[in-house]
Design an enzyme around this catalytic site. Sequence first.
Site, PDB file in Angstrom:
ATOM      1  N   GLN A   1      22.410 -27.314  -1.449  1.00 16.76           N
ATOM      2  CA  GLN A   1      21.088 -26.772  -0.428  1.00 16.76           C
ATOM      3  C   GLN A   1      20.856 -25.475  -0.503  1.00 16.76           C
ATOM      4  O   GLN A   1      21.850 -24.120  -0.996  1.00 16.76           O
ATOM      5  CB  GLN A   1      21.895 -26.637   0.917  1.00 16.76           C
ATOM      6  CG  GLN A   1      20.799 -26.661   2.098  1.00 16.76           C
ATOM      7  CD  GLN A   1      21.721 -27.392   3.751  1.00 16.76           C
ATOM      8  OE1 GLN A   1      22.912 -27.208   3.506  1.00 16.76           O
ATOM      9  NE2 GLN A   1      21.557 -27.289   4.767  1.00 16.76           N
TER      10      GLN A   1
ATOM     11  N   HIS B   1      15.389 -34.927   1.449  1.00 13.74           N
ATOM     12  CA  HIS B   1      14.278 -35.122   0.522  1.00 13.74           C
ATOM     13  C   HIS B   1      13.575 -36.516  -0.008  1.00 13.74           C
ATOM     14  O   HIS B   1      14.775 -37.361   0.530  1.00 13.74           O
ATOM     15  CB  HIS B   1      15.642 -35.025  -0.514  1.00 13.74           C
ATOM     16  CG  HIS B   1      15.734 -33.310  -0.756  1.00 13.74           C
ATOM     17  ND1 HIS B   1      14.281 -32.759  -1.230  1.00 13.74           N
ATOM     18  CD2 HIS B   1      16.309 -32.608  -0.493  1.00 13.74           C
ATOM     19  CE1 HIS B   1      14.793 -30.993  -1.518  1.00 13.74           C
ATOM     20  NE2 HIS B   1      16.310 -31.265  -0.879  1.00 13.74           N
TER      21      HIS B   1
ATOM     22  N   HIS C   1      17.320 -31.051   6.388  1.00 14.77           N
ATOM     23  CA  HIS C   1      16.497 -31.522   5.850  1.00 14.77           C
ATOM     24  C   HIS C   1      16.381 -32.836   5.481  1.00 14.77           C
ATOM     25  O   HIS C   1      17.699 -32.377   3.920  1.00 14.77           O
ATOM     26  CB  HIS C   1      15.624 -30.524   5.259  1.00 14.77           C
ATOM     27  CG  HIS C   1      15.826 -29.789   4.037  1.00 14.77           C
ATOM     28  ND1 HIS C   1      16.612 -28.854   4.287  1.00 14.77           N
ATOM     29  CD2 HIS C   1      16.064 -29.596   2.391  1.00 14.77           C
ATOM     30  CE1 HIS C   1      17.789 -28.590   3.302  1.00 14.77           C
ATOM     31  NE2 HIS C   1      16.915 -29.259   1.995  1.00 14.77           N
TER      32      HIS C   1
HETATM   33  P1  5GP Z   1      17.459 -27.840  -0.529  1.00 13.57           P
HETATM   34  O1  5GP Z   1      17.860 -26.572  -1.721  1.00 13.57           O
HETATM   35  O2  5GP Z   1      18.344 -26.554   0.683  1.00 13.57           O
HETATM   36  O3  5GP Z   1      18.173 -29.209   0.137  1.00 13.57           O
HETATM   37  O4  5GP Z   1      16.150 -27.734  -0.517  1.00 13.57           O
HETATM   38  C1  5GP Z   1      14.876 -27.046  -0.315  1.00 13.57           C
HETATM   39  C2  5GP Z   1      14.172 -27.602  -0.394  1.00 13.57           C
HETATM   40  O5  5GP Z   1      13.366 -26.611  -0.043  1.00 13.57           O
HETATM   41  C3  5GP Z   1      13.596 -27.221  -2.230  1.00 13.57           C
HETATM   42  O6  5GP Z   1      12.818 -28.405  -2.961  1.00 13.57           O
HETATM   43  C4  5GP Z   1      12.379 -26.378  -1.998  1.00 13.57           C
HETATM   44  O7  5GP Z   1      11.581 -26.380  -3.337  1.00 13.57           O
HETATM   45  C5  5GP Z   1      11.642 -26.423  -0.451  1.00 13.57           C
HETATM   46  N1  5GP Z   1      10.852 -25.012  -0.289  1.00 13.57           N
HETATM   47  C6  5GP Z   1      11.282 -23.680  -0.692  1.00 13.57           C
HETATM   48  N2  5GP Z   1      10.444 -22.987   0.284  1.00 13.57           N
HETATM   49  C7  5GP Z   1       9.504 -23.757   0.452  1.00 13.57           C
HETATM   50  C8  5GP Z   1       8.562 -23.164   1.522  1.00 13.57           C
HETATM   51  O8  5GP Z   1       8.113 -22.522   1.780  1.00 13.57           O
HETATM   52  N3  5GP Z   1       7.404 -24.754   1.488  1.00 13.57           N
HETATM   53  C9  5GP Z   1       7.342 -25.874   1.685  1.00 13.57           C
HETATM   54  N4  5GP Z   1       6.388 -26.936   1.641  1.00 13.57           N
HETATM   55  N5  5GP Z   1       8.939 -25.638   0.408  1.00 13.57           N
HETATM   56  C10 5GP Z   1       9.665 -25.516   0.179  1.00 13.57           C
END
Ligand code: 5GP
Length: 117
Positions: A97, A105, A103
């Site tokens: 994360q 995916h 969130h």
């Molecule tokens: P995590 O790594 O927390 O599971 O997922 C975060 C996701 O947010 C990542 O897949 C990353 O690419 C996406 N993300 C990060 N910053 C932004 C942004 O400013 N806009 C969008 N649309 N996605 C983002």
Amino acid sequence: MANDPECLFCRIASGEIPSKQAFADEAVVAFHDIAPRAPTHILLIPREHIRSAAELTDDDAPIVGHLFAVAARVARDQGISDAGYRIVTNIGRGGGQTVDHLHLHLMGGRSMTWPPG
Ligand code: 5GP
Ligand code: ZN
């Protein structure tokens, strides 16, 4: 509804930071990931700031159910439903994360491997 003005996804939910939306209602926003790891890669968030799935309680059952229902609807809308897709939520740094706002995916459009890396 609690929001964190410092939180990237709270700011995306409010529209302060633009995103390519796939769906939005009063409780949930779905938008395309900025760095897609699959042909279809959409993030689904509650508008309420919840740090991760590790923070959930029984009181959150309605929003979690709604998040999954919206994910299924978006998957159908995006045309990835029949072939199959994956829903993932990462928890904590060790879980991958990077944004501390719950969130899902939603990923599809290619065959998924198991286990994830
Ligand atoms: P995590 O790594 O927390 O599971 O997922 C975060 C996701 O947010 C990542 O897949 C990353 O690419 C996406 N993300 C990060 N910053 C932004 C942004 O400013 N806009 C969008 N649309 N996605 C983002
Ligand atoms: Zn937030």
